[in-house]
Design a protein around this motif. Structure first.
Motif, mmCIF file in Angstrom:
data_model
loop_
_atom_site.group_PDB
_atom_site.id
_atom_site.type_symbol
_atom_site.label_atom_id
_atom_site.label_comp_id
_atom_site.label_asym_id
_atom_site.label_seq_id
_atom_site.Cartn_x
_atom_site.Cartn_y
_atom_site.Cartn_z
ATOM 1 N N ILE B 37 0.858 -1.200 0.000
ATOM 2 C CA ILE B 37 0.000 0.000 0.000
ATOM 3 C C ILE B 37 0.886 1.240 0.000
ATOM 4 O O ILE B 37 2.059 1.176 0.400
ATOM 5 N N GLU B 38 0.336 2.338 -0.462
ATOM 6 C CA GLU B 38 1.098 3.598 -0.471
ATOM 7 C C GLU B 38 1.101 4.204 0.937
ATOM 8 O O GLU B 38 0.186 3.977 1.732
ATOM 9 N N GLU B 39 2.140 4.978 1.250
ATOM 10 C CA GLU B 39 2.355 5.398 2.627
ATOM 11 C C GLU B 39 1.403 6.470 3.146
ATOM 12 O O GLU B 39 1.381 6.737 4.346
ATOM 13 N N ASN B 40 0.601 7.063 2.269
ATOM 14 C CA ASN B 40 -0.374 8.055 2.747
ATOM 15 C C ASN B 40 -1.714 7.432 3.163
ATOM 16 O O ASN B 40 -2.597 8.106 3.676
ATOM 17 N N VAL B 41 -1.832 6.119 2.983
ATOM 18 C CA VAL B 41 -3.040 5.393 3.422
ATOM 19 C C VAL B 41 -3.101 5.413 4.959
ATOM 20 O O VAL B 41 -2.064 5.398 5.616
ATOM 21 N N SER B 42 -4.315 5.442 5.514
ATOM 22 C CA SER B 42 -4.429 5.520 6.980
ATOM 23 C C SER B 42 -4.047 4.199 7.659
ATOM 24 O O SER B 42 -4.092 3.121 7.049
ATOM 25 N N ILE B 43 -3.681 4.311 8.932
ATOM 26 C CA ILE B 43 -3.368 3.113 9.725
ATOM 27 C C ILE B 43 -4.587 2.194 9.764
ATOM 28 O O ILE B 43 -4.454 0.975 9.640
ATOM 29 N N ILE B 58 2.789 -5.776 5.767
ATOM 30 C CA ILE B 58 2.438 -5.097 4.516
ATOM 31 C C ILE B 58 3.638 -4.224 4.142
ATOM 32 O O ILE B 58 4.262 -3.593 5.002
ATOM 33 N N PHE B 59 3.956 -4.201 2.861
ATOM 34 C CA PHE B 59 5.056 -3.373 2.387
ATOM 35 C C PHE B 59 4.490 -2.037 1.949
ATOM 36 O O PHE B 59 3.424 -1.964 1.320
ATOM 37 N N ILE B 60 5.195 -0.969 2.320
ATOM 38 C CA ILE B 60 4.699 0.387 2.104
ATOM 39 C C ILE B 60 5.568 1.068 1.047
ATOM 40 O O ILE B 60 6.805 0.960 1.100
ATOM 41 N N THR B 61 4.905 1.732 0.112
ATOM 42 C CA THR B 61 5.660 2.405 -0.939
ATOM 43 C C THR B 61 5.380 3.906 -0.944
ATOM 44 O O THR B 61 4.334 4.360 -0.484
ATOM 45 N N LYS B 64 5.551 4.358 -5.616
ATOM 46 C CA LYS B 64 5.850 3.001 -6.136
ATOM 47 C C LYS B 64 7.135 2.359 -5.602
ATOM 48 O O LYS B 64 7.384 1.174 -5.812
ATOM 49 N N TYR B 65 7.989 3.138 -4.932
ATOM 50 C CA TYR B 65 9.226 2.556 -4.407
ATOM 51 C C TYR B 65 9.089 2.239 -2.917
ATOM 52 O O TYR B 65 8.436 2.975 -2.173
ATOM 53 N N LEU B 66 9.745 1.163 -2.486
ATOM 54 C CA LEU B 66 9.675 0.724 -1.090
ATOM 55 C C LEU B 66 10.120 1.827 -0.135
ATOM 56 O O LEU B 66 11.233 2.345 -0.250
ATOM 57 N N SER B 67 9.264 2.178 0.834
ATOM 58 C CA SER B 67 9.666 3.168 1.835
ATOM 59 C C SER B 67 9.579 2.612 3.254
ATOM 60 O O SER B 67 10.169 3.159 4.176
ATOM 61 N N GLY B 68 8.847 1.493 3.435
ATOM 62 C CA GLY B 68 8.744 0.931 4.778
ATOM 63 C C GLY B 68 8.038 -0.412 4.810
ATOM 64 O O GLY B 68 7.595 -0.926 3.780
ATOM 65 N N VAL B 69 7.971 -0.966 6.022
ATOM 66 C CA VAL B 69 7.252 -2.222 6.263
ATOM 67 C C VAL B 69 6.443 -2.021 7.531
ATOM 68 O O VAL B 69 6.936 -1.428 8.496
ATOM 69 N N SER B 91 2.521 5.607 7.322
ATOM 70 C CA SER B 91 3.956 5.955 7.384
ATOM 71 C C SER B 91 4.386 6.295 8.813
ATOM 72 O O SER B 91 5.560 6.180 9.150
ATOM 73 N N MET B 92 3.425 6.686 9.683
ATOM 74 C CA MET B 92 3.749 7.002 11.075
ATOM 75 C C MET B 92 3.922 5.739 11.919
ATOM 76 O O MET B 92 4.431 5.795 13.035
ATOM 77 N N ALA B 93 3.479 4.606 11.415
ATOM 78 C CA ALA B 93 3.533 3.367 12.205
ATOM 79 C C ALA B 93 4.589 2.392 11.688
ATOM 80 O O ALA B 93 4.969 1.449 12.379
#
Lengths: 159, 159
Positions: B37-43, B58-61, B64-69, B91-93
């Protein structure tokens, strides 16, 4: 020239001895320490325990005997629900006996692994059965998880 | 009498061929489908996705590029916190790059397994590296988890 076929044959024979040996090991010899709480403990306390112990599942007992299992998934579902998780007991969030997949100490790694995969769970309580009148009650003595499996696989490769 | 030693030797040689073969397999050949999912999606949305897809991470992009897990543990921590998880982005979690343990498609099962155990994580994003000017960016193409390992172990035993 190095006798390649013979060389690899020998290496393989050693490796294979390990995998058979490990998959035939008793669960009692590879299990890890179970994290156990009584079922009247709050969901919030269960979550705190899960973080402190860093486990994916907690085994729940009623009067010392296994009554349920609670996973991170179960706790997450409760945490986003509307209830007050500080006052609701973990028994409301857990999967209950008899719907718990258990393994006994004298079963093999292969038996336990098959249960993990077939039932799509992350860990199994390792139990001893006690007779309580006509009933059978389960005492939790260990934990067998996908982490146990990963460690055993690594052990085989390093041998 | 059955020639026991020879019999077991042959059986072992077959088994051992399998484990070496499987541990040398490329990650690309055993990985599962990643949930991204993209990192601006809510927790809150991330939690819903985790339930719908029944995954542990879940992998966070970002673009489109990997930014977190984000793991069940991360989401559980957020869910019992004080914030409004419907408005806070995932992205905060999450655990952020570059602190993500990744594996490449052409690494072996043994490489991936070692990373899982050494870094005590449940799953790894399988990535392809793309050059973005002077930076390297990771595109997530798969998932390698303890479940992957358990299935491969079972495959060896059934061979």
């Amino acid at each position: 020239a190095r006798p390649k076929v013979g060389y690899f044959y020998t290496e393989n024979a050693i490796k294979s001895y390990s995998i058979r040996e490990i998959s035939n090991k008793k669960v009692a010899n590879v299990m890890s320490i179970p994290i156990i709480i009584e079922e009247n403990v709050s969901i919030h306390s269960a979550i705190v325990t899960m973080f402190l112990e860093d486990v994916g599942s907690i085994f729940i007992t009623s009067n010392k005997y296994l009554s349920g299992v609670v996973s991170r998934k179960d706790l997450l579902k409760s945490a986003i629900g509307n209830g007050d998780i500080s006052s609701i007991p973990v028994s409301m969030a857990m999967t209950r006996m008899p719907n718990i997949i258990c393994v006994k100490e004298n079963e093999t790694v292969e038996d336990a692994l098959r249960k993990l995969i077939e039932h799509e769970v992350d860990s199994l309580p390792v139990v001893q059965i006690e007779k309580d009148g006509n009933n059978e009650q389960y005492v939790v003595v260990g934990r067998f998880s996908k982490t146990t499996v990963a460690r055993l696989f690594m052990e085989i490769l390093q041998n």
